[in-house]
Design an enzyme around this catalytic site. Structure first.
Site, PDB file in Angstrom:
ATOM      1  N   SER A 205      -2.267  -2.767  11.731  1.00 57.86           N
ATOM      2  CA  SER A 205      -3.182  -1.630  11.569  1.00 57.86           C
ATOM      3  C   SER A 205      -4.621  -2.133  11.467  1.00 57.86           C
ATOM      4  O   SER A 205      -4.872  -3.339  11.404  1.00 57.86           O
ATOM      5  CB  SER A 205      -2.826  -0.832  10.300  1.00 57.86           C
ATOM      6  OG  SER A 205      -2.980  -1.639   9.135  1.00 57.86           O
TER       7      SER A 205
ATOM      8  N   SER B 101     -15.230 -10.953   3.983  1.00 58.63           N
ATOM      9  CA  SER B 101     -15.890  -9.688   3.672  1.00 58.63           C
ATOM     10  C   SER B 101     -17.319 -10.007   3.252  1.00 58.63           C
ATOM     11  O   SER B 101     -17.614 -11.141   2.836  1.00 58.63           O
ATOM     12  CB  SER B 101     -15.160  -8.980   2.525  1.00 58.63           C
ATOM     13  OG  SER B 101     -15.910  -7.883   2.039  1.00 58.63           O
TER      14      SER B 101
ATOM     15  N   TYR C  38     -10.837  -8.680  -5.587  1.00 57.48           N
ATOM     16  CA  TYR C  38     -11.085  -8.810  -4.153  1.00 57.48           C
ATOM     17  C   TYR C  38     -12.255  -9.753  -3.895  1.00 57.48           C
ATOM     18  O   TYR C  38     -12.163 -10.658  -3.050  1.00 57.48           O
ATOM     19  CB  TYR C  38     -11.380  -7.421  -3.576  1.00 57.48           C
ATOM     20  CG  TYR C  38     -11.610  -7.374  -2.091  1.00 57.48           C
ATOM     21  CD1 TYR C  38     -10.566  -7.592  -1.196  1.00 57.48           C
ATOM     22  CD2 TYR C  38     -12.862  -7.068  -1.571  1.00 57.48           C
ATOM     23  CE1 TYR C  38     -10.770  -7.517   0.176  1.00 57.48           C
ATOM     24  CE2 TYR C  38     -13.082  -6.989  -0.210  1.00 57.48           C
ATOM     25  CZ  TYR C  38     -12.029  -7.209   0.660  1.00 57.48           C
ATOM     26  OH  TYR C  38     -12.243  -7.127   2.024  1.00 57.48           O
TER      27      TYR C  38
ATOM     28  N   LYS D  15     -12.117 -13.408  -1.899  1.00 59.74           N
ATOM     29  CA  LYS D  15     -12.928 -13.615  -0.696  1.00 59.74           C
ATOM     30  C   LYS D  15     -13.947 -14.743  -0.902  1.00 59.74           C
ATOM     31  O   LYS D  15     -14.190 -15.532   0.018  1.00 59.74           O
ATOM     32  CB  LYS D  15     -13.641 -12.317  -0.302  1.00 59.74           C
ATOM     33  CG  LYS D  15     -12.697 -11.206   0.137  1.00 59.74           C
ATOM     34  CD  LYS D  15     -11.853 -11.607   1.347  1.00 59.74           C
ATOM     35  CE  LYS D  15     -11.019 -10.450   1.865  1.00 59.74           C
ATOM     36  NZ  LYS D  15     -10.199 -10.819   3.050  1.00 59.74           N
TER      37      LYS D  15
ATOM     38  N   THR E 243     -11.293   2.039   8.299  1.00 61.43           N
ATOM     39  CA  THR E 243      -9.863   1.750   8.396  1.00 61.43           C
ATOM     40  C   THR E 243      -9.187   2.306   7.141  1.00 61.43           C
ATOM     41  O   THR E 243      -9.822   2.982   6.327  1.00 61.43           O
ATOM     42  CB  THR E 243      -9.605   0.233   8.471  1.00 61.43           C
ATOM     43  OG1 THR E 243      -9.960  -0.361   7.211  1.00 61.43           O
ATOM     44  CG2 THR E 243     -10.426  -0.406   9.585  1.00 61.43           C
TER      45      THR E 243
END
Length: 263
Positions: free
Chosen positions: A15, A140, A153, A157, A188
């Site tokens: 995806s 990111s 997160y 990253k 997304t």
């Protein structure tokens, strides 16, 4: 570099960015290996590619780091080589630090960081043996500066940047390239699938993600960055300038993010 006749392995291909990238690269006359946890969804992505006969589906779970070596061997045997490994698989997080269990922090590190590192290490001997290879790592902008409600997160990253900068240095002699792709907001399902403080999915979209770059526009820019063998590429709208602001003044980026509507 050119993708023609190359073998490209994409994780997180079921995806979002991974799916769009697979479909786009299928136009470049290359062979593709598509990985994610859901085989049936990967088969659907394969059917959307220009030449499905040049696409292999190879399920994997980045949390199962002990399985990466045999999976890498399977991938290499499929077409005889791997030229580009696109480390795109991962999960995000949306919750205040005070409400986030350590299990969520551990999950983000296991999937986004350790899973990516384990797979990359499994492929490394092959890249060294053929004296070529290209790691593409979807990090990111949160790997360059931080924001609210993304502590786990951001930590994962940031860790990716430290590891792959070292990879680039150690294996320059082996003609191994590293490109870190740093998306800003891309439209997304990343926010819907993000973990909350107790480990459950957020399930809803946020305005900034909804109004982010169209995923196909993002992928075109990503492909260009890979072809140019850039060390890092910052792809987004206005938010990409945060990298420069952070470099010039950590205090200023702090103030700007505090004033933003990012939640």
């Amino acid at each position: 570099m050119t993708f023609k006749n190359k073998v490209v392995w994409i994780t997180g291909a079921s995806s979002g960015i991974g799916k769009s990238l697979a479909i786009a690269l299928s136009q470049y006359d290359c062979k593709l290996i598509l990985s994610a946890r859901r085989t049936e969804v990967l088969e659907q992505v394969k059917s959307l590619c220009k030449q499905p006969e040049k696409v292999m589906v190879l399920p994997l779970d980045l949390a199962e780091t002990d399985t990466m070596t045999p999976i890498a061997e399977h991938a290499i045997s499929a077409f005889g080589r791997i030229d580009v490994l696109v480390n795109n698989g991962g999960i995000s997080q949306r919750s205040p630090i005070i409400d986030t269990t350590i299990a969520v922090d551990r999950k983000l590190m296991e999937v986004d960081y350790l899973g990516t590192v384990a797979l990359s290490k499994a492929v490394l001997p092959h890249f060294i043996a053929q004296q070529s290879g290209h790691y593409v790592v979807v990090s990111s902008l949160m790997g360059k500066f931080s924001s609210h409600y993304r502590s786990a997160y951001c930590g994962a990253k940031h860790a990716l940047h430290g590891f792959f900068d070292a990879m680039r240095l150690e294996h320059d002699k082996d003609n191994i390239k590293v490109t870190l792709i740093c998306p800003g907001f891309v439209n997304t399902n990343v926010a819907r699938n993000a973990l909350t403080g107790d480990g459950s999915k957020q399930t809803h979209q946020d305005d900034m993600t909804e109004n982010g770059l169209d995923v196909d526009v993002f992928v075109k820019k990503m492909i260009t960055a890979i072809q140019k063998e850039k060390f890092e590429a910052y792809i987004g709208k206005f938010e990409r300038f945060g990298v420069l602001v952070k470099r010039l003044s950590p205090r200023l980026i702090h103030k700007l993010v505090m004033r933003s509507k990012v939640r």
